[in-house]
Design a protein around this motif. Structure first.
Motif, PDB file in Angstrom:
ATOM      1  N   MET A 221     -17.127 -28.261 -24.298  1.00 21.04           N
ATOM      2  CA  MET A 221     -17.825 -29.116 -25.236  1.00 21.04           C
ATOM      3  C   MET A 221     -18.761 -30.033 -24.477  1.00 21.04           C
ATOM      4  SD  MET A 221     -16.079 -31.013 -28.370  1.00 21.04           S
ATOM      5  CE  MET A 221     -16.266 -32.750 -28.255  1.00 21.04           C
ATOM      6  N   SER A 222     -19.836 -29.471 -23.983  1.00 20.77           N
ATOM      7  CA  SER A 222     -20.800 -30.268 -23.234  1.00 20.77           C
ATOM      8  C   SER A 222     -22.010 -30.525 -24.120  1.00 20.77           C
ATOM      9  CB  SER A 222     -21.214 -29.545 -21.954  1.00 20.77           C
ATOM     10  OG  SER A 222     -21.842 -28.337 -22.293  1.00 20.77           O
ATOM     11  N   GLU A 223     -22.296 -31.785 -24.304  1.00 17.39           N
ATOM     12  CA  GLU A 223     -23.451 -32.171 -25.106  1.00 17.39           C
ATOM     13  C   GLU A 223     -24.597 -32.501 -24.167  1.00 17.39           C
ATOM     14  OE1 GLU A 223     -22.699 -35.173 -27.951  1.00 17.39           O
ATOM     15  OE2 GLU A 223     -20.816 -34.290 -28.604  1.00 17.39           O
ATOM     16  N   GLN A 224     -25.771 -32.036 -24.565  1.00 16.37           N
ATOM     17  CA  GLN A 224     -26.940 -32.282 -23.735  1.00 16.37           C
ATOM     18  C   GLN A 224     -27.555 -33.603 -24.144  1.00 16.37           C
ATOM     19  OE1 GLN A 224     -29.950 -29.343 -24.228  1.00 16.37           O
ATOM     20  NE2 GLN A 224     -31.128 -30.028 -22.484  1.00 16.37           N
ATOM     21  N   ILE A 225     -27.816 -34.456 -23.184  1.00 22.45           N
ATOM     22  CA  ILE A 225     -28.422 -35.756 -23.439  1.00 22.45           C
ATOM     23  C   ILE A 225     -29.867 -35.688 -22.991  1.00 22.45           C
ATOM     24  CG2 ILE A 225     -28.372 -38.198 -22.899  1.00 22.45           C
ATOM     25  CD1 ILE A 225     -25.380 -37.905 -22.382  1.00 22.45           C
ATOM     26  N   THR A 226     -30.756 -35.978 -23.929  1.00 18.59           N
ATOM     27  CA  THR A 226     -32.180 -35.979 -23.601  1.00 18.59           C
ATOM     28  C   THR A 226     -32.755 -37.347 -23.909  1.00 18.59           C
ATOM     29  OG1 THR A 226     -32.712 -35.181 -25.811  1.00 18.59           O
ATOM     30  CG2 THR A 226     -32.500 -33.521 -24.097  1.00 18.59           C
TER      31      THR A 226
END
Length: 168
Positions: free
Chosen positions: A1-6
């Motif tokens: 469960m890796s969320e990408q932070i932009t």
């Protein structure tokens, strides 16, 4: 469960990020999902108001008779204009003669009572079918008309009418 932070540097970048999401079409409508409010008999209830009149309205699917204080609407509201007023929400929502309406009205005169019934029917329809809210809101049937009779002031005949002036 890796969320990408932009990180975004401008509003244009933010618009590009949001463009692919389904909520971008109408964020308010997608955020609010209204549920129908019905009692065990399958009816929806609402109260309507106009001037000093208050209407309690129950709406359920049926053949379309409108009953006001245990009388048919055509008998209770004798004037055609008043009958037209109470059927407006059904005509606008394209649900004419699709619902049975039972209501009790107290206070005010016939014109105020017809406005109260229309307001109550509109609110009850929205409780029964939440998708009708936009149509009825745009037509102005969900807004309570706040106009009422102005109070009489002392030194006046009515609210603003002065006594007749006599020079002699």
């Amino acid at each position: 469960m890796s969320e990408q932070i932009t990180t975004t540097n401008s509003l244009a970048d933010l618009k590009e990020l949001v463009a692919g999401t389904p909520a971008a079409a109408n964020p308010i409508e997608s955020a609010i999902k209204r549920e129908p409010k019905r009692d065990p008999q399958g009816r929806s209830y609402a109260t309507g108001g106009r001037k000093n009149a208050v209407a309690r309205v129950w709406v359920k699917p049926g053949k379309g008779p409108i009953t006001v204080n245990d009388k048919p609407a055509s008998q209770y509201f004798a004037r055609p204009v008043l009958r037209m007023i109470i059927t407006q929400p059904f005509l606008v929502a394209d649900r004419y003669q699709a619902f049975d309406v039972n209501c009790t009205v107290v206070g005010g005169g016939l014109s105020g009572q017809a406005g109260a019934v229309r307001h109550g029917i509109s609110r009850a329809l929205v409780n029964y079918e939440p998708e009708l809210r936009g149509i009825l809101k745009k037509a102005g049937f969900l807004t309570r008309d706040s106009r009422s009779v102005e109070r009489k002031k002392y030194g006046k005949m009515k609210a603003r009418r002065s006594f007749q002036f006599s020079k002699r």
